[in-house]
Motif scaffolding. Structure first.
Motif, mmCIF file in Angstrom:
data_model
loop_
_atom_site.group_PDB
_atom_site.id
_atom_site.type_symbol
_atom_site.label_atom_id
_atom_site.label_comp_id
_atom_site.label_asym_id
_atom_site.label_seq_id
_atom_site.Cartn_x
_atom_site.Cartn_y
_atom_site.Cartn_z
ATOM 1 N N LEU A 555 0.633 -1.227 -0.009
ATOM 2 C CA LEU A 555 -0.046 0.057 -0.091
ATOM 3 C C LEU A 555 0.884 1.156 -0.056
ATOM 4 O O LEU A 555 0.700 2.173 -0.786
ATOM 5 N N LEU A 556 1.884 1.070 0.712
ATOM 6 C CA LEU A 556 2.792 2.268 0.828
ATOM 7 C C LEU A 556 3.396 2.627 -0.517
ATOM 8 O O LEU A 556 3.757 3.806 -0.964
ATOM 9 N N PHE A 557 3.930 1.653 -1.158
ATOM 10 C CA PHE A 557 4.449 1.640 -2.601
ATOM 11 C C PHE A 557 3.603 2.292 -3.471
ATOM 12 O O PHE A 557 4.044 3.092 -4.215
ATOM 13 N N LYS A 558 2.417 1.918 -3.504
ATOM 14 C CA LYS A 558 1.363 2.586 -4.478
ATOM 15 C C LYS A 558 1.137 3.835 -3.982
ATOM 16 O O LYS A 558 0.870 4.667 -5.039
ATOM 17 N N GLU A 571 16.333 3.523 -14.092
ATOM 18 C CA GLU A 571 17.321 2.277 -14.033
ATOM 19 C C GLU A 571 17.192 1.804 -12.551
ATOM 20 O O GLU A 571 17.756 2.328 -11.586
ATOM 21 N N GLN A 572 16.703 0.517 -12.535
ATOM 22 C CA GLN A 572 16.461 -0.063 -11.058
ATOM 23 C C GLN A 572 16.853 -1.536 -11.519
ATOM 24 O O GLN A 572 16.670 -2.061 -12.333
ATOM 25 N N LYS A 573 17.340 -2.139 -10.086
ATOM 26 C CA LYS A 573 17.369 -3.353 -10.180
ATOM 27 C C LYS A 573 16.292 -4.184 -9.632
ATOM 28 O O LYS A 573 16.346 -5.350 -9.515
ATOM 29 N N GLN A 574 15.094 -3.537 -9.136
ATOM 30 C CA GLN A 574 13.997 -4.198 -8.914
ATOM 31 C C GLN A 574 12.947 -4.169 -9.899
ATOM 32 O O GLN A 574 12.693 -2.968 -10.477
ATOM 33 N N ILE A 575 12.216 -5.240 -10.195
ATOM 34 C CA ILE A 575 11.463 -5.323 -11.122
ATOM 35 C C ILE A 575 10.110 -6.006 -10.713
ATOM 36 O O ILE A 575 10.031 -6.921 -10.191
ATOM 37 N N ASP A 576 8.963 -5.087 -10.745
ATOM 38 C CA ASP A 576 7.642 -5.421 -10.335
ATOM 39 C C ASP A 576 7.397 -6.039 -8.846
ATOM 40 O O ASP A 576 7.120 -7.227 -8.831
ATOM 41 N N GLY A 577 8.110 -5.130 -8.001
ATOM 42 C CA GLY A 577 7.964 -5.846 -6.620
ATOM 43 C C GLY A 577 8.996 -7.314 -6.413
ATOM 44 O O GLY A 577 8.727 -7.822 -5.415
ATOM 45 N N HIS A 578 9.891 -7.564 -7.289
ATOM 46 C CA HIS A 578 10.815 -8.661 -7.085
ATOM 47 C C HIS A 578 12.368 -7.986 -6.830
ATOM 48 O O HIS A 578 12.644 -6.769 -7.313
ATOM 49 N N LYS A 579 13.154 -8.579 -6.267
ATOM 50 C CA LYS A 579 14.531 -8.196 -5.967
ATOM 51 C C LYS A 579 15.449 -9.190 -6.650
ATOM 52 O O LYS A 579 15.317 -10.299 -6.915
ATOM 53 N N GLU A 580 16.520 -8.583 -7.288
ATOM 54 C CA GLU A 580 17.619 -9.036 -7.957
ATOM 55 C C GLU A 580 18.596 -9.369 -7.160
ATOM 56 O O GLU A 580 19.280 -8.579 -6.738
ATOM 57 N N THR A 597 1.287 -17.728 4.669
ATOM 58 C CA THR A 597 0.360 -17.843 5.727
ATOM 59 C C THR A 597 -1.078 -17.260 5.442
ATOM 60 O O THR A 597 -2.000 -17.175 6.455
ATOM 61 N N PHE A 598 -1.197 -16.745 4.306
ATOM 62 C CA PHE A 598 -2.499 -16.176 4.059
ATOM 63 C C PHE A 598 -2.879 -16.717 2.714
ATOM 64 O O PHE A 598 -2.311 -16.554 1.690
ATOM 65 N N LEU A 599 -4.073 -17.347 2.872
ATOM 66 C CA LEU A 599 -4.569 -17.816 1.421
ATOM 67 C C LEU A 599 -5.116 -16.909 0.435
ATOM 68 O O LEU A 599 -5.818 -15.931 0.906
ATOM 69 N N SER A 600 -4.872 -17.191 -0.774
ATOM 70 C CA SER A 600 -5.548 -16.417 -1.830
ATOM 71 C C SER A 600 -6.781 -17.064 -2.308
ATOM 72 O O SER A 600 -6.484 -18.069 -2.832
ATOM 73 N N SER A 601 -7.855 -16.505 -2.460
ATOM 74 C CA SER A 601 -8.985 -16.768 -3.348
ATOM 75 C C SER A 601 -8.811 -17.269 -4.817
ATOM 76 O O SER A 601 -9.544 -17.935 -5.554
ATOM 77 N N ASN A 602 -7.962 -16.482 -5.408
ATOM 78 C CA ASN A 602 -7.719 -16.262 -6.773
ATOM 79 C C ASN A 602 -6.303 -15.953 -6.961
ATOM 80 O O ASN A 602 -5.671 -15.604 -6.062
ATOM 81 N N PRO A 603 -5.856 -16.206 -8.303
ATOM 82 C CA PRO A 603 -4.654 -15.713 -8.483
ATOM 83 C C PRO A 603 -4.254 -14.190 -8.373
ATOM 84 O O PRO A 603 -3.220 -13.755 -8.288
ATOM 85 N N VAL A 604 -5.120 -13.427 -8.345
ATOM 86 C CA VAL A 604 -5.070 -11.827 -8.042
ATOM 87 C C VAL A 604 -4.579 -11.675 -6.433
ATOM 88 O O VAL A 604 -4.983 -12.408 -5.637
ATOM 89 N N SER A 605 -3.461 -10.815 -6.461
ATOM 90 C CA SER A 605 -3.167 -10.501 -4.969
ATOM 91 C C SER A 605 -4.099 -9.821 -4.109
ATOM 92 O O SER A 605 -5.363 -9.556 -4.517
ATOM 93 N N HIS A 606 -3.937 -10.227 -2.825
ATOM 94 C CA HIS A 606 -4.879 -9.785 -1.850
ATOM 95 C C HIS A 606 -5.203 -8.314 -1.904
ATOM 96 O O HIS A 606 -6.372 -7.771 -1.579
ATOM 97 N N LEU A 607 -3.974 -7.521 -2.082
ATOM 98 C CA LEU A 607 -4.540 -6.234 -2.019
ATOM 99 C C LEU A 607 -5.122 -5.638 -3.189
ATOM 100 O O LEU A 607 -5.975 -4.832 -3.225
ATOM 101 N N GLU A 608 -4.863 -6.223 -4.538
ATOM 102 C CA GLU A 608 -5.695 -5.991 -5.463
ATOM 103 C C GLU A 608 -7.042 -6.264 -5.496
ATOM 104 O O GLU A 608 -7.921 -5.630 -6.008
ATOM 105 N N GLN A 609 -7.189 -7.511 -5.029
ATOM 106 C CA GLN A 609 -8.608 -8.058 -4.802
ATOM 107 C C GLN A 609 -9.509 -6.777 -3.774
ATOM 108 O O GLN A 609 -10.748 -6.747 -3.935
#
Length: 613
Positions: A555-558, A571-580, A597-609
């Motif tokens: 949420l803070l990132f958004k 230019e950055q070394k992080q791509i879409d919330g991933h670390k290199e 530890t938190f189940l997702s009801s579908n492939p969409v992330s919990h925050l997006e849902q």
């Protein structure tokens, strides 16, 4: 108006009253003999998980905001002004947190009882402790729900008090045991509409009797019943902005976040999205209910002023104020008194029926099914028998409520603060703290309950033994004081009367009970968990911990992410919330304890849902 004359129903009032009760019973009978005929536990206890958000939202509101609010809130506003109205501020966080944290966790685990979560997160012993605590809480609370309409009938019709208690409990027990959760929900919808209609009718007639809206405003303003923001931080003052707006959040969470009666409705939704939407829709329903109750209190003051029927000894308790006002204002409108008293009676039935259904559910799912195997038909029959049995048990608790030296509103909220607070703390300990273990959960719950009854019962006994009337809220004093000397004198008297030491602890506002008790559970639970060895991340069951750090980071990132149209992507070394790391791209999954530890009801992330809802 003849304030000293007797107030009794006419024949038309009795007919309307009976018709509304028959309509409520008919809904239960309809669902008992249609559809699946309540032949399975899924249909009887969870309505086949087929409910839509609109009826659920009205049922969620009616469960804990019915007769208590209709009788208690207007009497509170009449006596102390509109300060209580600020409890509406607590509804915001009190409903947003359940919608975005508790509902996703419980719904994705496919629970049948909210206390199943405690076994998944901790162990079976914690589950049993939570279940027994809930049963104790609801049996006591239902005593308030049964006694409230009986008191109303006794005050306005002369009907025998305990005869009314038996009538209330038996009628509700029958249609709950026959119709299951579907009957409870749709009866709640009908009763909510009738409740709003009855309140609105009383307000309109009362405003006319008082001389019109402008005259009502002048009288309540001059009488000091319009309260501003009371920012007094003293926790012993019954109602301030802080006790209502902040302390009320914890009370709302104990009601709409972890209470079985409400969670059972969330779980009966067709989808998780509809469960969340039903929680959203409770907010305007609660605000309307609060507004009508507070307006009724103001209209009562505009009609009676400081000449309270209680002081004139026309009634015996301030909890009879509303019914006396209704019979006094509407005595020239045959049928309307019967409509309002019937709506009060029906609204109380919604609370009682929800309690019976939830009590039967937790007893069956948490105490019987794990230990005894049985056929579906036998389990359904046993569930109905449990609902009947709890109806009989709760009838006996009404007598205890009769002995309490407190208002109906404060008694009801105190019970949920005393017992609901520790349960809220237990669930928060499991959902937000992956390191908490079973020993910490049990000892934390015991410490919370000990604190609850120490403060609650100690305060009750202190009020009974004291002959001095406790100081009133500071919000009522400004309009009644003529000059600075009087204000200073009043302040000095209040300061001198303010309790100190242990008496001050016992004088804690009942609105802080949930916050104090839930915080005690979390604090003691964490201390004991670290002393006995915290739970490792790999030992936490999947889906039982809410990813606080990961969600907050996303949420803070958004929020801080610059707009793409204003800046060029650096230019950055992080791509879409991933670390290199060492040439390999790895997902930033948050803290180790929260990973997986938190189940997702579908492939969409919990925050997006959550955002899409």
């Amino acid at each position: 108006m003849d304030p000293s004359g007797p107030k009794y129903f006419t024949i038309i009032d009795y007919v309307i009253f009976a018709l509304l009760l028959v309509a409520s019973m008919s809904i239960g009978l309809y669902y008992a003999f249609t559809g699946g005929r309540q032949s399975t536990t899924q249909e009887f206890l969870f309505a086949d998980r087929s409910m839509k958000c609109l009826p659920l939202s009205l049922s969620l509101m009616a469960t804990f905001q019915s007769a208590v609010a209709v009788i208690g809130t207007p009497a509170e506003v009449y006596a102390n002004g509109t300060q209580y109205w600020f409890i509406g501020c607590s509804y915001i966080l009190g409903l947003l947190i359940p919608a975005h944290i508790f509902i996703p966790v419980f719904y994705r685990l496919h629970l049948t009882s909210v206390y199943q979560y405690l076994e998944l997160r901790f162990c079976k012993a914690v589950r049993i402790c939570g279940t027994v605590t809930f049963i104790f809480q609801m049996v006591i609370y239902v005593g308030v729900g049964i006694y409230t309409p009986a008191l109303a009938l006794n005050a306005v019709t002369g009907f025998h008090l305990w005869g009314a208690v038996l009538a209330t409990g038996l009628v509700c027990t029958v249609y709950t045991a026959l119709g299951g959760l579907k009957a409870v929900v749709w009866t709640d919808v009908f009763q909510t509409v009738v409740m709003f209609t009855g309140q609105l009718a009383v307000i309109i007639v009362g405003v006319q009797q008082a001389g019109g809206p402008s005259e009502v405003w002048v009288k309540v303003r001059d009488g000091g019943r319009i309260s501003g923001f009371d920012l007094n931080p003293d926790p012993t003052v019954r109602h301030t902005f802080w006790t209502l707006g902040v302390g009320g959040v914890f009370l709302m969470l104990s009601l709409y976040g972890v209470n079985q009666a409400q969670v059972q409705r969330y779980l009966s939704s067709r989808t998780e999205k509809e469960a969340v939407m039903s929680c959203y829709m409770v907010f305007p329903c609660l605000q309307v209910a609060l507004m009508l109750s507070c307006l009724m209190g103001l209209v009562m003051y505009a009609c009676y002023g400081n000449n309270s029927p209680l002081e004139q000894q026309y009634i015996k308790s301030k909890d009879q104020m509303v019914l006396y006002f209704v019979m006094d204002m509407l005595q020239n409108f045959p049928g309307l008194p019967g409509l309002f008293v019937a709506c009060l009676f029906s609204a109380s039935l919604s609370t009682i029926s929800s309690a019976f259904n939830s009590l039967a559910t937790v007893t069956m799912e948490d105490l019987i099914k794990p230990h005894y195997s049985m056929t579906e038909a036998r389990a359904t029959l046993l569930s109905k028998m449990l609902a009947l049995s709890y109806g009989i048990i709760c009838l006996a608790m009404a007598y205890v409520v009769h002995l309490m030296n407190s208002s109906v509103l404060q008694a009801a909220l105190s019970i949920f603060g005393m017992v609901g607070g520790p349960l809220l703390g237990l669930f928060c300990l499991g959902i937000f703290f992956p390191c908490a273990n079973s020993i910490g959960a049990v000892i934390g719950l015991a410490a919370g309950l000990l604190m609850a009854f120490w403060v609650g019962i100690g305060g009750f006994l202190a009020r009974m033994s004291s002959s001095v009337v406790p100081p009133f809220n500071s919000t009522n004093t400004v309009a009644a004081t003529p000059d600075n000397i009087t204000i200073t004198a009043v302040t000095a008297v209040i300061d001198a009367a303010r309790p100190v030491g242990l008496d001050g602890f016992y004088s804690l506002s009942y609105m802080w009970y949930s916050a104090l008790n839930s915080s005690t559970v979390v604090l003691i639970g964490l201390i004991i968990s670290f002393m006995t060895g915290p739970t490792k991340g790999d030992d936490v069951a999947s889906g039982t911990v809410y990813p606080v750090v990961r969600t907050a980071r996303s949420l803070l990132f958004k929020l801080v992410q610059p707009s793409a149209c204003c800046t060029s992507p650096p230019e950055q070394k992080q791509i879409d919330g991933h670390k290199e790391i060492n040439g390999n791209v790895k997902e930033d999954a948050g803290t180790p304890e929260e990973t997986e530890t938190f189940l997702s009801s579908n492939p969409v992330s919990h925050l997006e849902q959550e955002t899409s809802v």
